[in-house]
Design an enzyme around this catalytic site. Structure first.
Site, PDB file in Angstrom:
ATOM      1  N   HIS A  25       0.859  -1.198   0.000  1.00 35.52           N
ATOM      2  CA  HIS A  25       0.000   0.000   0.000  1.00 35.52           C
ATOM      3  C   HIS A  25       0.888   1.239   0.000  1.00 35.52           C
ATOM      4  CE1 HIS A  25      -4.137   1.661   1.188  1.00 35.52           C
ATOM      5  NE2 HIS A  25      -3.358   2.716   1.021  1.00 35.52           N
ATOM      6  N   HIS A  27       1.239   4.901  -2.392  1.00 37.44           N
ATOM      7  CA  HIS A  27       0.673   5.708  -3.466  1.00 37.44           C
ATOM      8  C   HIS A  27       1.760   6.442  -4.247  1.00 37.44           C
ATOM      9  CE1 HIS A  27      -3.690   5.530  -2.383  1.00 37.44           C
ATOM     10  NE2 HIS A  27      -3.193   5.205  -1.189  1.00 37.44           N
ATOM     11  N   ASP A  29       1.510   9.065  -6.166  1.00 35.26           N
ATOM     12  CA  ASP A  29       1.425  10.523  -6.024  1.00 35.26           C
ATOM     13  C   ASP A  29       1.661  10.977  -4.586  1.00 35.26           C
ATOM     14  OD1 ASP A  29      -0.962   9.253  -5.383  1.00 35.26           O
ATOM     15  OD2 ASP A  29      -2.210  10.972  -5.875  1.00 35.26           O
ATOM     16  N   GLY A 183     -10.251   7.364  -2.129  1.00 37.47           N
ATOM     17  CA  GLY A 183     -10.983   8.614  -1.978  1.00 37.47           C
ATOM     18  C   GLY A 183     -11.853   8.568  -0.735  1.00 37.47           C
ATOM     19  N   HIS A 210      -9.857   0.429  -0.461  1.00 32.68           N
ATOM     20  CA  HIS A 210      -9.678   1.293   0.702  1.00 32.68           C
ATOM     21  C   HIS A 210     -10.946   1.195   1.558  1.00 32.68           C
ATOM     22  CE1 HIS A 210      -6.248   3.168  -1.306  1.00 32.68           C
ATOM     23  NE2 HIS A 210      -6.015   3.890  -0.204  1.00 32.68           N
ATOM     24  N   GLU A 213     -10.869   3.037   7.139  1.00 29.81           N
ATOM     25  CA  GLU A 213      -9.900   4.049   7.563  1.00 29.81           C
ATOM     26  C   GLU A 213     -10.668   5.215   8.166  1.00 29.81           C
ATOM     27  OE1 GLU A 213      -6.285   6.808   5.754  1.00 29.81           O
ATOM     28  OE2 GLU A 213      -7.858   6.083   4.422  1.00 29.81           O
ATOM     29  N   ASP A 302       1.791   4.000   2.837  1.00 31.33           N
ATOM     30  CA  ASP A 302       0.698   4.841   2.331  1.00 31.33           C
ATOM     31  C   ASP A 302       1.233   5.981   1.467  1.00 31.33           C
ATOM     32  OD1 ASP A 302      -1.949   5.411   1.878  1.00 31.33           O
ATOM     33  OD2 ASP A 302      -2.303   6.377   3.805  1.00 31.33           O
TER      34      ASP A 302
END
Length: 366
Positions: A25, A27, A29, A183, A210, A213, A302
């Site tokens: 996991h 990202h 970006d 998102g 996801h 969370e 993350d």
């Protein structure tokens, strides 16, 4: 090997950096180098909140730590803005993997939303191709010391999930291992994208969601029981279905019991969870109890830029918070490799030929 086995010797930062690691996991970006953002922003005339790499890195960390969701999300506005061309995507992807290699990562699944990188005219297919080009270059330069796969993410507030799912299938033999949605959870349940998940199941494909969370048990329940997720992105709120009595006796609710029984992997991101308020501190993070209860726990970063972290940093923080030793770190690592969206024989080869020998050496030398 499954479960926590304590040791008396605490691994040090440099020792952990040398240990093989697996991240599921992470990202794209959320892992840019500040210096790269400064250079790319200058090329396209994008205004940044700071002009030099050091100040910008500090701004990202402070914004992510601010407790303001608006400021946290603003950080991604800047990273995504500089990832809109072929050359920028290739560079970001290449540097991303270079940084993983330097951190001792031997297998990585890197996720991002292709739909967020088409503002300058790239097609979705060209976005995936550019990222793969960057990954391939870095893997080749590393001499094959790392295996990297893409996870294509659809944004849960948008309506392109089927399109992204089809994109993942078209690329699945060329570097894409699976699919994800990300998102805001509240108001955007995973069942909004049920057609995409059912399509992926018919195609015998893998996907993570996801869930658990920012939103609680209903999000996890829908992700698993309605959508059929192979793994849970974060899943930290499964702790809401676990009761610890005053005498220490633990009772699992039906959903928590199902997740543990089925060995559904939890992609836990401790530092990120603290920033977003999903956990109060490292010492009280649910990962401690979930590990003790032998859930399929994995450790992840993350967003390395926003959390000023790395896999080494995450593991060292857990060592300090829970007094974990090498056996525990090996358990987390093997859990993650078992849970990867990679063919069984390839997973087994990395476990038997890379992870286990390295940890045996670290354990025997400690």
């Amino acid at each position: 090997m499954d479960g926590r086995i304590g040791t008396v010797t605490r691994p040090t930062l440099e020792e952990v950096r040398r240990a093989p690691k697996v991240v599921l996991h992470d990202h794209l970006d959320g892992g840019l180098r500040p210096a790269t953002i400064v250079e790319l922003a200058r090329e396209i005339g994008h205004q940044l909140p700071a002009d030099d790499a050091e100040s910008l890195g500090r701004w990202f960390a402070e914004a992510a730590d601010s407790g303001s969701l608006e400021r946290y999300l603003e950080t991604f506005d800047h990273t995504v803005a500089v990832m809109q061309t072929h050359d920028a995507l290739v560079r970001v992807a290449r540097e991303f993997v270079e940084d993983l290699v330097a951190d001792g990562v031997v297998y990585a699944e890197v996720r991002y939303a292709p739909e967020q990188h088409v503002e300058s005219g790239l097609t979705l297919d060209e976005v995936v191709a550019a990222v793969q080009e960057g990954f391939d270059a870095a893997v080749a330069a590393a001499g094959g010391r790392i295996v990297v796969r893409q996870l294509l993410t659809a944004m849960r507030h948008a309506a392109r999930s089927m399109e992204i799912a089809e994109l993942a299938i078209s690329w699945r033999d060329r570097g894409v291992a699976g699919f994800d949605i990300a998102g805001a959870e509240a108001g955007y349940p995973p069942t909004r994208h049920l057609d995409a998940f059912e399509y992926l199941q018919r195609e015998n494909s893998h996907f993570t969601i996801h869930a658990g969370e920012a939103f609680g048990l209903p999000s996890i329940w829908q992700a698993i029981q309605w959508c059929g997720a192979d793994r849970l992105g974060h899943g930290v709120r499964i702790i809401d279905d676990i009761t610890v009595a005053d005498d220490g006796q633990v009772t699992l609710g039906r959903l928590a019991a199902y997740v543990r029984d089925q060995r559904i992997p939890l992609e836990m991101c401790p530092s990120s969870n603290i920033q977003t308020g999903a956990a109060e501190s490292m010492a009280t993070h649910p990962i401690g109890l979930l590990t003790q209860l032998r859930f399929r726990v994995t450790v992840n970063t993350d967003n390395r830029l926003m959390s000023s972290t790395s896999m080494t940093d995450e593991m060292v923080a857990l060592v300090e918070a829970f007094d974990y030793g090498w056996e525990d770190l090996r358990w987390f690592t093997i859990n993650a490799m078992k849970s990867a969206f990679l063919p069984f024989d390839e997973r087994l080869a990395i476990i038997d030929e890379v992870i286990k020998p390295a940890y045996e050496e670290l354990i025997s030398g400690s």
